[in-house]
Scaffold this active site. Structure first.
Site, PDB file in Angstrom:
ATOM      1  N   ASP A 267     -13.952 -25.049  58.394  1.00 16.77           N
ATOM      2  CA  ASP A 267     -12.619 -25.575  58.723  1.00 16.77           C
ATOM      3  C   ASP A 267     -12.693 -26.371  60.022  1.00 16.77           C
ATOM      4  O   ASP A 267     -12.650 -25.812  61.116  1.00 16.77           O
ATOM      5  CB  ASP A 267     -11.628 -24.407  58.860  1.00 16.77           C
ATOM      6  CG  ASP A 267     -10.218 -24.883  59.206  1.00 16.77           C
ATOM      7  OD1 ASP A 267      -9.954 -26.099  59.113  1.00 16.77           O
ATOM      8  OD2 ASP A 267      -9.384 -24.020  59.548  1.00 16.77           O
ATOM      9  N   LYS A 274      -9.646 -29.561  65.167  1.00 17.06           N
ATOM     10  CA  LYS A 274      -9.742 -28.454  66.126  1.00 17.06           C
ATOM     11  C   LYS A 274     -10.493 -28.886  67.382  1.00 17.06           C
ATOM     12  O   LYS A 274     -11.331 -29.769  67.311  1.00 17.06           O
ATOM     13  CB  LYS A 274     -10.513 -27.281  65.487  1.00 17.06           C
ATOM     14  CG  LYS A 274      -9.768 -26.540  64.404  1.00 17.06           C
ATOM     15  CD  LYS A 274     -10.593 -25.367  63.904  1.00 17.06           C
ATOM     16  CE  LYS A 274      -9.851 -24.603  62.818  1.00 17.06           C
ATOM     17  NZ  LYS A 274      -8.590 -24.001  63.274  1.00 17.06           N
ATOM     18  N   ASP A 344      -4.571 -28.613  59.646  1.00 19.37           N
ATOM     19  CA  ASP A 344      -5.321 -27.413  60.010  1.00 19.37           C
ATOM     20  C   ASP A 344      -4.677 -26.149  59.427  1.00 19.37           C
ATOM     21  O   ASP A 344      -5.239 -25.062  59.519  1.00 19.37           O
ATOM     22  CB  ASP A 344      -5.437 -27.318  61.534  1.00 19.37           C
ATOM     23  CG  ASP A 344      -6.533 -26.366  61.989  1.00 19.37           C
ATOM     24  OD1 ASP A 344      -7.344 -25.952  61.127  1.00 19.37           O
ATOM     25  OD2 ASP A 344      -6.573 -26.039  63.184  1.00 19.37           O
ATOM     26  N   GLU A 346      -4.563 -25.171  56.421  1.00 21.08           N
ATOM     27  CA  GLU A 346      -5.084 -25.490  55.095  1.00 21.08           C
ATOM     28  C   GLU A 346      -5.252 -24.267  54.191  1.00 21.08           C
ATOM     29  O   GLU A 346      -5.140 -24.380  52.980  1.00 21.08           O
ATOM     30  CB  GLU A 346      -6.428 -26.222  55.233  1.00 21.08           C
ATOM     31  CG  GLU A 346      -7.666 -25.335  55.419  1.00 21.08           C
ATOM     32  CD  GLU A 346      -7.672 -24.500  56.687  1.00 21.08           C
ATOM     33  OE1 GLU A 346      -6.926 -24.849  57.613  1.00 21.08           O
ATOM     34  OE2 GLU A 346      -8.395 -23.501  56.743  1.00 21.08           O
ATOM     35  N   ARG A 348      -3.424 -21.672  53.589  1.00 18.63           N
ATOM     36  CA  ARG A 348      -2.234 -21.317  52.792  1.00 18.63           C
ATOM     37  C   ARG A 348      -2.067 -22.236  51.591  1.00 18.63           C
ATOM     38  O   ARG A 348      -1.500 -21.841  50.572  1.00 18.63           O
ATOM     39  CB  ARG A 348      -1.011 -21.327  53.717  1.00 18.63           C
ATOM     40  CG  ARG A 348      -0.751 -22.659  54.359  1.00 18.63           C
ATOM     41  CD  ARG A 348       0.168 -22.570  55.572  1.00 18.63           C
ATOM     42  NE  ARG A 348      -0.480 -22.014  56.765  1.00 18.63           N
ATOM     43  CZ  ARG A 348       0.109 -21.839  57.939  1.00 18.63           C
ATOM     44  NH1 ARG A 348       1.373 -22.160  58.085  1.00 18.63           N
ATOM     45  NH2 ARG A 348      -0.553 -21.336  58.964  1.00 18.63           N
TER      46      ARG A 348
HETATM   47  N1  BES Z   1      -8.937 -20.844  59.962  1.00 12.80           N
HETATM   48  C1  BES Z   1      -7.879 -21.025  60.883  1.00 12.80           C
HETATM   49  C2  BES Z   1      -7.439 -19.728  61.571  1.00 12.80           C
HETATM   50  C3  BES Z   1      -8.472 -19.043  62.422  1.00 12.80           C
HETATM   51  C4  BES Z   1      -8.538 -19.288  63.779  1.00 12.80           C
HETATM   52  C5  BES Z   1      -9.354 -18.135  61.868  1.00 12.80           C
HETATM   53  C6  BES Z   1      -9.481 -18.646  64.554  1.00 12.80           C
HETATM   54  C7  BES Z   1     -10.293 -17.480  62.653  1.00 12.80           C
HETATM   55  C8  BES Z   1     -10.358 -17.734  63.999  1.00 12.80           C
HETATM   56  C9  BES Z   1      -6.663 -21.618  60.177  1.00 12.80           C
HETATM   57  O1  BES Z   1      -6.960 -22.477  59.136  1.00 12.80           O
HETATM   58  C10 BES Z   1      -5.893 -22.398  61.182  1.00 12.80           C
HETATM   59  O2  BES Z   1      -6.416 -23.359  61.655  1.00 12.80           O
HETATM   60  N2  BES Z   1      -4.678 -21.964  61.481  1.00 12.80           N
HETATM   61  C11 BES Z   1      -3.853 -22.634  62.420  1.00 12.80           C
HETATM   62  C12 BES Z   1      -2.466 -22.775  61.830  1.00 12.80           C
HETATM   63  C13 BES Z   1      -1.568 -23.710  62.580  1.00 12.80           C
HETATM   64  C14 BES Z   1      -2.106 -25.116  62.512  1.00 12.80           C
HETATM   65  C15 BES Z   1      -0.187 -23.643  61.993  1.00 12.80           C
HETATM   66  C16 BES Z   1      -3.819 -21.796  63.687  1.00 12.80           C
HETATM   67  O3  BES Z   1      -3.870 -20.574  63.614  1.00 12.80           O
HETATM   68  O4  BES Z   1      -3.797 -22.385  64.766  1.00 12.80           O
HETATM   69 ZN    ZN Z   2      -8.735 -22.171  58.174  1.00  8.53          ZN
HETATM   70 MN    MN Z   3      -7.287 -24.445  59.761  1.00  9.00          MN
END
Ligand code: BES
Ligand code: ZN
Ligand code: MN
Length: 496
Positions: A267, A274, A344, A346, A348
């Site tokens: 990701d 990110k 990001d 993604e 869901r």
């Molecule tokens: N895969 C990430 C969440 C994550 C972060 C998992 C750190 C493990 C360690 C997920 O896809 C993500 O990026 N979530 C975002 C959502 C936001 C953009 C609404 C997040 O948590 O910042």
């Molecule tokens: Zn993710």
């Molecule tokens: Mn993500």
């Protein structure tokens, strides 16, 4: 699959060679056979010098004097055996294996200091803990230090009164251990090696255990209408896959239980990219899918009397000229339109289509999805407990009980119409990200919109699956969290 300690059971015979591990109750109370071997006299002095009184999980390590059959004795405190629960035996086994170097052999004298019989399940739990502790993911190195990582894990023989019964109980736990190891391996594997196609191939290996495995390629996914899932994958040169695994161990007419996993092999965040720091951890963004796959392996391996389906959506979230944009609107399999406001968010999107497909096709008794879904859940609960969201109180309670039994803890988080509202979009049925606050809850509310009337629980495992705490039973980056929890849920509530 990464090799873990081989574990054998035998009857107590003459004193073993090599390292002898004995367990003792508080106050350094030994069982019958340890007393017969003269262990209390042997360790007494060392124990008093080291101020060791056999408190639970504490160890005393001494060299045996010349003339003994064994050359090292390790004593492990176990507490009061009458009060020990399954997880205490698992942890005890982990401590035991932790005292043995790779390439060595150890013999464990496993008995109760109160001289009551040890039940076979306790012996199997001990073995499970030992096996899980012996895991380390080192197939790519480091190779320095004389290549000690090439040595096999310690071989462990457990001496019990009734090895036959212990072996039978262990066969069951070994299947669970192999499920955990499979999940750990998949999670640790670097993202250049494990793309969606390779992941699907690993899942297909479960066919040899009697699991029916279907792999859907992009053409098939497009035809079905999984535009939410496909939108995530469109910026990657590696095509998406959806894998459906079915274990039919129950009655033919019984509706299955269903487990859905987020399988983002890497990701990057996509266009909403990110920050660089820690991005390498996003190789583990497929932990939900790995857990579901490991669980299916465990259920099949121990021939669970249940019908279970595991569905995993496997994609890579990357950036290129064809990548999904903020502002895009996609139509999910359920027919709902989704405004992408953050590429990001993604996971869901992948879950939305996988869940709708599973509910529609299988009419399952329940749906549990697992996903490393939000950073916000790590802020809320750290790496100690997973976030649990549920539409069904009974299912939530069963998960809590299974969590307490296995040490894979879950903490219930709220859902409500007020939170749901935060996911309304101006241009589509729903948007894929809420605002800054309550990020784990709004993510769960998004998923909720794609579940029908089936009892549903969502486990946000971003904290527990990656950067796992170093415990008696895990020294790896990922503990393979959730395989034991869900195996226990099935065993206690849905078999037979
Ligand atoms: N895969 C990430 C969440 C994550 C972060 C998992 C750190 C493990 C360690 C997920 O896809 C993500 O990026 N979530 C975002 C959502 C936001 C953009 C609404 C997040 O948590 O910042
Ligand atoms: Zn993710
Ligand atoms: Mn993500």
């Amino acid at each position: 699959m990464t090799e873990i300690s081989k574990i054998a059971f035998a009857r107590a015979g003459k004193a073993p060679k090599g390292t002898l591990i004995a367990v003792a109750g508080e106050g350094l109370k030994f069982g019958k056979r340890a007393r017969e071997l003269g262990l209390d006299a042997l360790v007494k002095k060392a124990a008093s010098v080291a101020d060791f009184s056999a408190k639970p999980m504490r160890t005393l390590d001494i060299l045996a004097p010349g003339g003994s059959d064994f050359d090292r004795v390790v004593v492990i405190g176990m507490g009061n055996p009458a009060e020990m629960k399954e997880q205490d035996w698992v942890r005890l086994g982990g401590v035991a294996a932790g005292t043995l170097a790779r390439g060595s052999a150890g013999t464990v004298l496993l008995e109760r200091p109160d001289d009551a019989g040890l039940d076979a399940d306790a012996a199997a739990s001990f073995a499970l803990g030992a096996a899980l502790r012996s895991y380390s993911f080192d197939k790519y190195g480091p190779t320095k230090g004389g290549g000690s990582s090439k040595k096999p894990p310690a071989e462990i023989t457990i001496l019990v009164e009734d090895p036959g019964k212990a072996k039978a109980a262990w066969a069951r736990s070994l299947a669970v251990a192999e499920g955990v190891v499979m999940a750990r391996d998949l999670i640790h594997e670097p993202p250049n090696v494990l793309g969606p196609v390779e992941f699907a191939k690993e899942a297909a290996s479960l066919k040899s255990l009697g699991v029916a495995v279907e792999i859907f390629d992009e053409k098939r996914l497009a035809k079905l209408g999984m535009r939410a899932l496909l939108g995530v994958a469109q910026g990657s040169s590696r095509p998406a896959r959806l894998v459906v695994m079915q274990w039919k161990g129950g009655k033919a007419k019984d509706n299955p239980v269903a487990f859905i996993g987020k399988g983002v092999v890497f990701d990057s965040g996509g266009i909403s990219i990110k920050p660089a720091g820690g991005m390498e951890d996003m190789k583990g963004d497929m932990a939900g899918a790995a857990t579901v796959t490991g669980l299916m392996r465990a259920l099949a391996g121990r021939k669970a009397k249940v019908n279970a389906v595991g569905v995993i959506g496997i994609v890579e979230n990357m950036v290129d000229g064809n990548a999904q944009r903020p502002g895009d609107i996609v139509t999910a399999l359920s027919g709902r339109t989704i405004e992408i406001v953050n590429t990001d968010a993604e996971g869901r999107l992948v879950l939305a289509d996988a869940i709708h497909y599973t509910e529609n096709r299988f009419k399952p008794k329940f749906i549990i999805d697992l996903a490393t879904l939000t950073g916000a859940i790590i802020v809320a609960l750290g790496h100690q407990q997973a976030g649990l969201f549920a539409s069904d109180d009974a299912l939530a309670e069963k998960l809590r009980v299974a969590g307490d039994a296995t040490g894979e803890l879950v903490w219930r988080m709220p859902l409500s119409a007020d939170y749901d509202k935060l996911m309304d979009s101006r241009f589509a049925d729903v948007k894929n990200a809420g605002g800054r606050w309550a990020g784990s809850i709004t993510a769960a509310q998004f998923i909720r919109r794609f579940v029908g009337d089936t009892p549903w629980a969502h486990l946000d495992i971003a904290g527990v699956a990656l950067e796992s705490p170093q415990t008696e039973t895990n020294r790896a980056w990922s503990s393979g969290w959730g395989v034991r929890l869900l195996d226990r849920l099935v065993a206690d509530g849905y078999e037979g």
